[in-house]
Design a protein around this motif. Structure first.
Motif, PDB file in Angstrom:
ATOM      1  N   ALA A 151       0.980  -1.151   0.550  1.00 51.87           N
ATOM      2  CA  ALA A 151       0.052  -0.150  -0.112  1.00 51.87           C
ATOM      3  C   ALA A 151       0.998   1.108   0.073  1.00 51.87           C
ATOM      4  CB  ALA A 151      -0.982  -0.260   1.423  1.00 51.87           C
ATOM      5  N   ALA A 152       1.894   1.348   0.673  1.00 52.40           N
ATOM      6  CA  ALA A 152       2.924   2.521   1.095  1.00 52.40           C
ATOM      7  C   ALA A 152       3.930   2.181  -0.450  1.00 52.40           C
ATOM      8  CB  ALA A 152       3.884   2.398   1.840  1.00 52.40           C
ATOM      9  N   ILE A 153       3.598   1.718  -0.946  1.00 61.06           N
ATOM     10  CA  ILE A 153       4.855   2.088  -2.338  1.00 61.06           C
ATOM     11  C   ILE A 153       3.398   2.164  -3.358  1.00 61.06           C
ATOM     12  CG2 ILE A 153       5.499   0.256  -4.567  1.00 61.06           C
ATOM     13  CD1 ILE A 153       7.688   0.917  -1.702  1.00 61.06           C
ATOM     14  N   ASN A 154       2.184   1.742  -3.715  1.00 63.55           N
ATOM     15  CA  ASN A 154       1.401   2.492  -4.184  1.00 63.55           C
ATOM     16  C   ASN A 154       1.236   3.537  -4.703  1.00 63.55           C
ATOM     17  OD1 ASN A 154       0.900  -0.259  -6.071  1.00 63.55           O
ATOM     18  ND2 ASN A 154      -0.803  -1.620  -4.411  1.00 63.55           N
ATOM     19  N   MET A 155       0.490   4.430  -2.574  1.00 62.38           N
ATOM     20  CA  MET A 155       0.380   5.168  -3.096  1.00 62.38           C
ATOM     21  C   MET A 155       1.746   6.504  -2.999  1.00 62.38           C
ATOM     22  SD  MET A 155      -0.738   6.854   1.237  1.00 62.38           S
ATOM     23  CE  MET A 155      -2.895   5.722   0.790  1.00 62.38           C
ATOM     24  N   THR A 156       2.714   5.872  -3.216  1.00 63.29           N
ATOM     25  CA  THR A 156       3.843   6.475  -3.384  1.00 63.29           C
ATOM     26  C   THR A 156       4.316   7.099  -4.848  1.00 63.29           C
ATOM     27  OG1 THR A 156       5.643   5.355  -1.765  1.00 63.29           O
ATOM     28  CG2 THR A 156       6.061   7.205  -3.409  1.00 63.29           C
ATOM     29  N   PRO A 157       4.202   8.304  -5.273  1.00 60.40           N
ATOM     30  CA  PRO A 157       3.755   9.274  -6.318  1.00 60.40           C
ATOM     31  C   PRO A 157       5.001   9.153  -7.136  1.00 60.40           C
ATOM     32  CG  PRO A 157       4.519  11.002  -4.537  1.00 60.40           C
ATOM     33  CD  PRO A 157       4.213   9.269  -3.915  1.00 60.40           C
ATOM     34  N   HIS A 158       5.009   8.451  -7.901  1.00 58.39           N
ATOM     35  CA  HIS A 158       5.908   9.200  -9.469  1.00 58.39           C
ATOM     36  C   HIS A 158       6.541  10.444  -9.706  1.00 58.39           C
ATOM     37  CE1 HIS A 158       5.532   4.807 -10.773  1.00 58.39           C
ATOM     38  NE2 HIS A 158       4.463   4.903 -10.960  1.00 58.39           N
ATOM     39  N   PRO A 159       8.016  10.211  -9.314  1.00 56.26           N
ATOM     40  CA  PRO A 159       8.819  11.436  -9.485  1.00 56.26           C
ATOM     41  C   PRO A 159       8.337  12.069 -11.030  1.00 56.26           C
ATOM     42  CG  PRO A 159      10.110  10.365  -9.882  1.00 56.26           C
ATOM     43  CD  PRO A 159       8.760   9.175  -9.580  1.00 56.26           C
ATOM     44  N   GLY A 160       7.344  11.366 -12.514  1.00 58.34           N
ATOM     45  CA  GLY A 160       7.557  12.180 -13.444  1.00 58.34           C
ATOM     46  C   GLY A 160       8.603  12.544 -14.158  1.00 58.34           C
ATOM     47  N   VAL A 161       8.162  13.133 -15.249  1.00 55.52           N
ATOM     48  CA  VAL A 161       9.359  12.931 -15.928  1.00 55.52           C
ATOM     49  C   VAL A 161      10.640  14.404 -15.689  1.00 55.52           C
ATOM     50  CG1 VAL A 161      10.273  13.710 -17.818  1.00 55.52           C
ATOM     51  CG2 VAL A 161       8.916  11.967 -17.855  1.00 55.52           C
ATOM     52  N   ASN A 162      11.856  14.183 -15.030  1.00 56.85           N
ATOM     53  CA  ASN A 162      12.602  15.703 -15.108  1.00 56.85           C
ATOM     54  C   ASN A 162      13.694  16.111 -15.928  1.00 56.85           C
ATOM     55  OD1 ASN A 162      11.853  16.100 -12.134  1.00 56.85           O
ATOM     56  ND2 ASN A 162      13.771  14.091 -11.967  1.00 56.85           N
ATOM     57  N   TYR A 163      13.199  17.201 -16.540  1.00 59.37           N
ATOM     58  CA  TYR A 163      14.078  17.739 -17.602  1.00 59.37           C
ATOM     59  C   TYR A 163      15.031  18.136 -17.590  1.00 59.37           C
ATOM     60  CZ  TYR A 163      14.700  20.634 -21.927  1.00 59.37           C
ATOM     61  OH  TYR A 163      15.437  21.274 -23.094  1.00 59.37           O
ATOM     62  N   ALA A 164      16.230  17.819 -18.212  1.00 56.72           N
ATOM     63  CA  ALA A 164      17.651  17.911 -17.832  1.00 56.72           C
ATOM     64  C   ALA A 164      18.187  19.063 -19.270  1.00 56.72           C
ATOM     65  CB  ALA A 164      18.600  16.747 -17.913  1.00 56.72           C
ATOM     66  N   GLY A 165      17.165  18.809 -19.931  1.00 58.98           N
ATOM     67  CA  GLY A 165      18.185  20.172 -21.108  1.00 58.98           C
ATOM     68  C   GLY A 165      17.862  19.400 -22.233  1.00 58.98           C
ATOM     69  N   HIS A 166      19.057  20.206 -23.663  1.00 59.22           N
ATOM     70  CA  HIS A 166      19.028  19.041 -25.189  1.00 59.22           C
ATOM     71  C   HIS A 166      20.349  19.769 -25.295  1.00 59.22           C
ATOM     72  CE1 HIS A 166      15.986  22.588 -26.384  1.00 59.22           C
ATOM     73  NE2 HIS A 166      16.769  22.406 -27.505  1.00 59.22           N
ATOM     74  N   GLN A 167      20.208  19.318 -26.249  1.00 57.75           N
ATOM     75  CA  GLN A 167      21.242  19.762 -27.146  1.00 57.75           C
ATOM     76  C   GLN A 167      20.542  19.936 -28.955  1.00 57.75           C
ATOM     77  OE1 GLN A 167      25.197  18.914 -26.820  1.00 57.75           O
ATOM     78  NE2 GLN A 167      26.211  19.982 -27.812  1.00 57.75           N
ATOM     79  N   THR A 168      21.159  20.263 -29.782  1.00 57.32           N
ATOM     80  CA  THR A 168      20.571  20.331 -31.294  1.00 57.32           C
ATOM     81  C   THR A 168      22.299  20.425 -31.814  1.00 57.32           C
ATOM     82  OG1 THR A 168      18.062  21.438 -30.705  1.00 57.32           O
ATOM     83  CG2 THR A 168      19.141  20.932 -32.974  1.00 57.32           C
ATOM     84  N   ILE A 169      22.373  19.147 -32.914  1.00 51.59           N
ATOM     85  CA  ILE A 169      24.140  19.151 -33.470  1.00 51.59           C
ATOM     86  C   ILE A 169      23.097  19.097 -34.978  1.00 51.59           C
ATOM     87  CG2 ILE A 169      25.413  18.427 -34.003  1.00 51.59           C
ATOM     88  CD1 ILE A 169      25.587  16.663 -31.168  1.00 51.59           C
ATOM     89  N   ASP A 170      23.511  20.336 -35.880  1.00 52.42           N
ATOM     90  CA  ASP A 170      23.724  20.548 -36.931  1.00 52.42           C
ATOM     91  C   ASP A 170      24.770  20.399 -37.698  1.00 52.42           C
ATOM     92  OD1 ASP A 170      22.802  21.622 -39.029  1.00 52.42           O
ATOM     93  OD2 ASP A 170      23.152  23.656 -38.684  1.00 52.42           O
ATOM     94  N   ALA A 171      23.628  19.229 -38.499  1.00 48.36           N
ATOM     95  CA  ALA A 171      25.189  17.922 -39.171  1.00 48.36           C
ATOM     96  C   ALA A 171      25.535  18.160 -39.995  1.00 48.36           C
ATOM     97  CB  ALA A 171      24.791  16.600 -39.369  1.00 48.36           C
ATOM     98  N   SER A 172      24.653  19.875 -40.978  1.00 47.91           N
ATOM     99  CA  SER A 172      25.643  20.457 -41.704  1.00 47.91           C
ATOM    100  C   SER A 172      26.669  21.581 -41.704  1.00 47.91           C
ATOM    101  CB  SER A 172      24.210  21.385 -42.441  1.00 47.91           C
ATOM    102  OG  SER A 172      23.939  22.095 -42.114  1.00 47.91           O
ATOM    103  N   GLY A 173      26.469  22.084 -40.440  1.00 44.83           N
ATOM    104  CA  GLY A 173      27.401  23.032 -39.718  1.00 44.83           C
ATOM    105  C   GLY A 173      26.959  24.420 -39.690  1.00 44.83           C
ATOM    106  N   GLU A 174      25.556  24.286 -41.287  1.00 48.84           N
ATOM    107  CA  GLU A 174      25.240  25.625 -41.239  1.00 48.84           C
ATOM    108  C   GLU A 174      24.095  26.687 -40.243  1.00 48.84           C
ATOM    109  OE1 GLU A 174      23.098  25.759 -44.749  1.00 48.84           O
ATOM    110  OE2 GLU A 174      25.398  24.448 -45.722  1.00 48.84           O
ATOM    111  N   ASN A 175      24.515  26.371 -38.922  1.00 45.46           N
ATOM    112  CA  ASN A 175      23.370  25.988 -37.346  1.00 45.46           C
ATOM    113  C   ASN A 175      21.984  26.156 -37.896  1.00 45.46           C
ATOM    114  OD1 ASN A 175      25.849  26.477 -36.063  1.00 45.46           O
ATOM    115  ND2 ASN A 175      26.344  28.337 -36.712  1.00 45.46           N
ATOM    116  N   GLU A 176      21.718  25.413 -39.161  1.00 46.59           N
ATOM    117  CA  GLU A 176      20.137  25.870 -38.929  1.00 46.59           C
ATOM    118  C   GLU A 176      19.305  24.953 -38.464  1.00 46.59           C
ATOM    119  OE1 GLU A 176      19.734  25.221 -43.662  1.00 46.59           O
ATOM    120  OE2 GLU A 176      20.522  27.490 -43.185  1.00 46.59           O
ATOM    121  N   VAL A 177      18.448  25.119 -37.465  1.00 40.55           N
ATOM    122  CA  VAL A 177      17.496  23.718 -36.237  1.00 40.55           C
ATOM    123  C   VAL A 177      15.977  23.960 -37.376  1.00 40.55           C
ATOM    124  CG1 VAL A 177      17.564  23.369 -34.270  1.00 40.55           C
ATOM    125  CG2 VAL A 177      18.944  24.592 -35.382  1.00 40.55           C
TER     126      VAL A 177
END
Length: 172
Positions: free
Chosen positions: A146-172
């Motif tokens: 019951a305690a485990i079932n009542m424990t909420p999931h923490p949810g998704v934590n956003y840590a950040g992102h990085q976009t890599i432009d394969a063409s090197g022209e900084n176009e996203v």
């Protein structure tokens, strides 16, 4: 001693309001789910403990202790002096690890829980043995599932992102 210290979360049956700590008080039960003879109960007071001076016995009820109960009589445990042996022991020191184990499982589900949330979940998910939190059984016997079932999931934590432009022209 931990049994004299307020819990992290004050049950609604607890009155008056006072300071809290990070200590959960655990009483012990027998295999027949009765209160063990050695399990201490409340109420306790902090009326003379500086700087708190709260939870007076009179005219209020004091601090309700324990918070929960757990099996604590005739518990099989590993021997401290022989890695291949076990022994039977009884005491609240055998009941407290059961509650700590449930709290560890709760933290494995949600590592962001704080002591107040853990105490609240442990008490509200306990199998109640009376209509109110009592000075014998607290909020009741711990119920791991019951305690485990009542424990909420923490949810998704956003840590950040990085976009890599394969063409090197900084176009996203």
């Amino acid at each position: 001693t931990p049994g004299d210290v307020p819990p992290p979360w004050l049950h609604p049956d607890q009155s008056p309001r006072g300071d809290v700590s990070a200590v959960v008080c655990v009483g012990a039960t027998t295999e027949d789910e009765e209160l063990a003879y050695f399990s201490s109960g409340g109420p306790v007071t902090w009326a003379s403990v500086a700087p708190f001076f709260d939870y007076p016995f009179y005219p209020e009820a004091g601090l309700i202790r324990p918070d929960v109960v757990a099996p604590g009589q005739a518990i099989i445990a590993p021997a401290f002096n022989d890695i291949e042996s076990y022994f039977y022991a009884s005491g609240t020191s055998m009941a407290a690890p059961a509650a700590a184990g449930v709290m560890a499982l709760m933290l494995s589900k949600n590592p962001w829980l704080v002591p107040e949330e853990m105490s609240r979940i442990l008490e509200l998910s306990a199998i109640a043995w009376s209509d109110k939190k009592s000075n014998m059984y607290g909020s009741g016997r711990i119920d791991a599932l019951a305690a485990i079932n009542m424990t909420p999931h923490p949810g998704v934590n956003y840590a950040g992102h990085q976009t890599i432009d394969a063409s090197g022209e900084n176009e996203v």
